[in-house]
Enzyme design. Structure first.
Site, PDB file in Angstrom:
ATOM      1  N   CYS A   1     -54.137  36.282  35.455  1.00 46.95           N
ATOM      2  CA  CYS A   1     -52.824  36.819  35.064  1.00 46.95           C
ATOM      3  C   CYS A   1     -52.043  37.249  36.289  1.00 46.95           C
ATOM      4  O   CYS A   1     -52.539  37.990  37.130  1.00 46.95           O
ATOM      5  CB  CYS A   1     -52.993  38.069  34.210  1.00 46.95           C
ATOM      6  SG  CYS A   1     -53.721  37.777  32.639  1.00 46.95           S
TER       7      CYS A   1
ATOM      8  N   CYS B   1     -45.974  41.081  39.987  1.00 46.71           N
ATOM      9  CA  CYS B   1     -46.315  39.738  39.493  1.00 46.71           C
ATOM     10  C   CYS B   1     -45.860  38.660  40.475  1.00 46.71           C
ATOM     11  O   CYS B   1     -44.695  38.646  40.894  1.00 46.71           O
ATOM     12  CB  CYS B   1     -45.645  39.541  38.133  1.00 46.71           C
ATOM     13  SG  CYS B   1     -45.734  37.858  37.534  1.00 46.71           S
TER      14      CYS B   1
ATOM     15  N   CYS C   1     -53.409  28.418  28.926  1.00 46.16           N
ATOM     16  CA  CYS C   1     -52.329  29.356  29.258  1.00 46.16           C
ATOM     17  C   CYS C   1     -51.155  28.508  29.739  1.00 46.16           C
ATOM     18  O   CYS C   1     -51.246  27.854  30.777  1.00 46.16           O
ATOM     19  CB  CYS C   1     -52.838  30.303  30.340  1.00 46.16           C
ATOM     20  SG  CYS C   1     -51.601  31.484  30.857  1.00 46.16           S
TER      21      CYS C   1
ATOM     22  N   CYS D   1     -40.834  41.709  37.527  1.00 47.58           N
ATOM     23  CA  CYS D   1     -41.831  42.779  37.515  1.00 47.58           C
ATOM     24  C   CYS D   1     -42.417  42.834  38.921  1.00 47.58           C
ATOM     25  O   CYS D   1     -42.766  41.802  39.488  1.00 47.58           O
ATOM     26  CB  CYS D   1     -42.920  42.491  36.483  1.00 47.58           C
ATOM     27  SG  CYS D   1     -42.257  42.266  34.831  1.00 47.58           S
TER      28      CYS D   1
ATOM     29  N   GLU E   1     -47.790  25.700  36.769  1.00 42.53           N
ATOM     30  CA  GLU E   1     -49.244  25.728  36.642  1.00 42.53           C
ATOM     31  C   GLU E   1     -49.633  26.055  35.201  1.00 42.53           C
ATOM     32  O   GLU E   1     -48.965  26.838  34.534  1.00 42.53           O
ATOM     33  CB  GLU E   1     -49.831  26.776  37.597  1.00 42.53           C
ATOM     34  CG  GLU E   1     -49.612  26.384  39.053  1.00 42.53           C
ATOM     35  CD  GLU E   1     -50.211  27.358  40.062  1.00 42.53           C
ATOM     36  OE1 GLU E   1     -50.740  26.873  41.071  1.00 42.53           O
ATOM     37  OE2 GLU E   1     -50.151  28.573  39.854  1.00 42.53           O
TER      38      GLU E   1
ATOM     39  N   CYS F   1     -39.628  33.186  37.270  1.00 43.58           N
ATOM     40  CA  CYS F   1     -39.281  34.141  36.201  1.00 43.58           C
ATOM     41  C   CYS F   1     -38.219  35.104  36.725  1.00 43.58           C
ATOM     42  O   CYS F   1     -38.323  35.579  37.852  1.00 43.58           O
ATOM     43  CB  CYS F   1     -40.526  34.920  35.769  1.00 43.58           C
ATOM     44  SG  CYS F   1     -40.184  36.122  34.464  1.00 43.58           S
TER      45      CYS F   1
HETATM   46  N1  SAH Z   1     -43.830  37.003  31.031  1.00 44.48           N
HETATM   47  C1  SAH Z   1     -44.774  37.343  30.029  1.00 44.48           C
HETATM   48  C2  SAH Z   1     -45.990  36.442  30.041  1.00 44.48           C
HETATM   49  C3  SAH Z   1     -46.564  36.084  31.376  1.00 44.48           C
HETATM   50  S1  SAH Z   1     -47.308  37.374  32.319  1.00 44.48           S
HETATM   51  C4  SAH Z   1     -45.173  38.790  30.119  1.00 44.48           C
HETATM   52  O1  SAH Z   1     -44.845  39.440  31.103  1.00 44.48           O
HETATM   53  O2  SAH Z   1     -45.768  39.271  29.162  1.00 44.48           O
HETATM   54  C5  SAH Z   1     -48.834  37.639  31.443  1.00 44.48           C
HETATM   55  C6  SAH Z   1     -49.458  39.016  31.693  1.00 44.48           C
HETATM   56  O3  SAH Z   1     -49.918  39.147  33.042  1.00 44.48           O
HETATM   57  C7  SAH Z   1     -48.503  40.192  31.473  1.00 44.48           C
HETATM   58  O4  SAH Z   1     -49.115  41.153  30.629  1.00 44.48           O
HETATM   59  C8  SAH Z   1     -48.329  40.775  32.861  1.00 44.48           C
HETATM   60  O5  SAH Z   1     -48.058  42.157  32.802  1.00 44.48           O
HETATM   61  C9  SAH Z   1     -49.653  40.450  33.500  1.00 44.48           C
HETATM   62  N2  SAH Z   1     -49.656  40.425  34.965  1.00 44.48           N
HETATM   63  C10 SAH Z   1     -48.666  40.063  35.785  1.00 44.48           C
HETATM   64  N3  SAH Z   1     -49.059  40.143  37.075  1.00 44.48           N
HETATM   65  C11 SAH Z   1     -50.348  40.554  37.057  1.00 44.48           C
HETATM   66  C12 SAH Z   1     -51.332  40.785  38.054  1.00 44.48           C
HETATM   67  N4  SAH Z   1     -51.073  40.581  39.334  1.00 44.48           N
HETATM   68  N5  SAH Z   1     -52.562  41.200  37.660  1.00 44.48           N
HETATM   69  C13 SAH Z   1     -52.843  41.352  36.346  1.00 44.48           C
HETATM   70  N6  SAH Z   1     -51.971  41.109  35.354  1.00 44.48           N
HETATM   71  C14 SAH Z   1     -50.737  40.728  35.704  1.00 44.48           C
HETATM   72 FE1  SF4 Z   2     -42.059  37.456  34.453  1.00 42.13          FE
HETATM   73 FE2  SF4 Z   2     -44.331  38.118  35.652  1.00 42.13          FE
HETATM   74 FE3  SF4 Z   2     -42.849  40.011  34.507  1.00 42.13          FE
HETATM   75 FE4  SF4 Z   2     -44.159  38.235  32.970  1.00 42.13          FE
HETATM   76  S1  SF4 Z   2     -45.077  39.752  34.330  1.00 42.13           S
HETATM   77  S2  SF4 Z   2     -42.011  38.904  32.750  1.00 42.13           S
HETATM   78  S3  SF4 Z   2     -44.024  36.397  34.274  1.00 42.13           S
HETATM   79  S4  SF4 Z   2     -42.237  38.743  36.257  1.00 42.13           S
END
Ligand code: SAH
Ligand code: SF4
Length: 347
Positions: free
Chosen positions: A333, A120, A106, A117, A93, A113
């Site tokens: 995000c 996410c 974006c 985390c 996406e 991934c």
């Molecule tokens: N993998 C990279 C870029 C993609 S995630 C990273 O982690 O930086 C982009 C941002 O979205 C990151 O700052 C992450 O912490 C945030 N993020 C992930 N899941 C989220 C959620 N459910 N609500 C708000 N931000 C989120």
């Molecule tokens: Fe991967 Fe989501 Fe963590 Fe970014 S926030 S590194 S996309 S698992």
């Protein structure tokens, strides 16, 4: 025989390919411009090439690497989420956002991934594969064609961890910013990482002129470890030392992202610790209230978000709350995920 995927090639490789097809080297420059300046989607449109050369390209090369599957548009029309299919059936996406700064795309760098985390949606998919350079570039090209307008800014914050696909990402960004290619401004591109330390250091050493963002998400190692397992390997102090080094050697302000999770990292005490941690770093802090996905985490109440924010009153760096756009179409995000863990989606 598999066709050569032409947008996966760096310019020097494109030159080699053209010569191997029995054509003059300078043709590579013309093709490169058709691809990235004019953004054509058929070889037939490459008007300054001979008919026989266009036929040869058609026979031996693949031009388009992504297929548009569907678009979701937010109720206010400002955010569009594109579901795109890769040649092997996976989906990714990309999200286009309109703001006073222009049109920001974006982009994704991986299918899923591996960083895992806990909060996410993409992380919950696991990793299926890296995107190629061409597939990263193509998100910009295809969305421009679909939306009928040019993209002015890129945030590498879609699906995936950009620094676990470093070489392909850099090749893609180098083409997107090449004066002879798409010629986008390097300062209009932000790469966001969860904190893959060796690649941050490489990025600094190579003096890449793109902006860097680090997803901090917690003020102590104990809290960060709980939501970001990679913190065991690369803890906060090392990350912050690298952040300082980036601001000093690349002379660019760094962005820290901080997802606010209710009861996990959102107390006033957490805010005070974060404030202390960031002291003296040339940075910008983006607070992102958690966007709901199906998980155990929740967004803090508005009062808690404002109380956290108010701890930063008077600091010397900018702090903003990112009330994410596109949450109502699952485009905010951390909400990007393709059903069935990235395997073909049946719409
Ligand atoms: N993998 C990279 C870029 C993609 S995630 C990273 O982690 O930086 C982009 C941002 O979205 C990151 O700052 C992450 O912490 C945030 N993020 C992930 N899941 C989220 C959620 N459910 N609500 C708000 N931000 C989120
Ligand atoms: Fe991967 Fe989501 Fe963590 Fe970014 S926030 S590194 S996309 S698992």
């Amino acid at each position: 025989m598999e066709k050569t995927r032409i947008k996966d090639l760096a310019f020097a490789e494109l030159e080699k390919l053209i010569v191997s097809l029995g054509e003059k080297k300078f043709r590579a420059r013309q093709i490169y411009q058709w691809l990235y300046v004019h953004n054509v989607r058929t070889f037939g449109e490459m008007k300054n090439l001979s008919k026989s050369m266009r036929e040869k390209l058609h026979e031996f090369c693949e031009l388009n690497l992504l297929t548009h599957e569907n678009t979701k548009i937010s109720p206010d029309g400002a955010t569009k989420k594109f579901l795109l299919r890769l040649h092997d059936g996976y989906h990714i996406e990309s999200v286009l956002m309109h703001s006073q700064h222009g049109r920001t795309l974006c982009v994704s760098t991986q299918v899923g991934c591996p960083v895992n985390c806990r909060f996410c949606a993409t992380g919950l998919m696991g990793l299926h594969r890296n995107l190629t350079a061409g597939e990263i570039i193509e998100q910009v090209l295809l969305v421009e064609n679909l939306a009928g307008e040019n993209v002015t800014n890129i945030v590498v914050m879609g699906m995936g961890e950009p620094f676990l696909n470093y070489d392909n990402l850099m090749q893609a960004l180098d083409i997107l910013t090449d004066d002879d290619g798409k010629n986008m401004a390097r300062r209009h591109i932000v790469v966001s990482t969860s904190g893959i330390l060796p690649q941050i250091e490489r990025f600094i050493t190579e003096n890449r002129r793109y902006r860097l963002a680090i997803s901090l998400n917690a003020p102590t190692d104990r809290q960060r470890q709980q939501i970001m397992p990679l913190n065991r390997k690369w803890p906060l102090q090392k990350l912050l030392a690298a952040a300082r080094k980036y601001t000093e050697s690349n002379r660019n302000r760094i962005t820290f992202e901080y997802v606010l999770l209710r009861g996990i990292n959102d107390s006033v005490d957490d805010a005070q610790k974060l404030r202390t941690l960031l002291q003296g770093i040339d940075c910008k802090l983006n607070l992102i209230p958690f966007n709901t996905i199906y998980s155990i985490y929740q967004r803090p109440e508005k009062e808690a978000i404002m109380a956290f924010y108010s701890v930063f009153e008077g600091v010397r760096f900018p702090v903003t709350i990112r009330w994410s756009k596109g949450a109502d179409i699952d485009a905010a995000c951390g909400q990007l995920v393709t059903r069935e863990g990235g395997k073909p989606v049946v719409q």
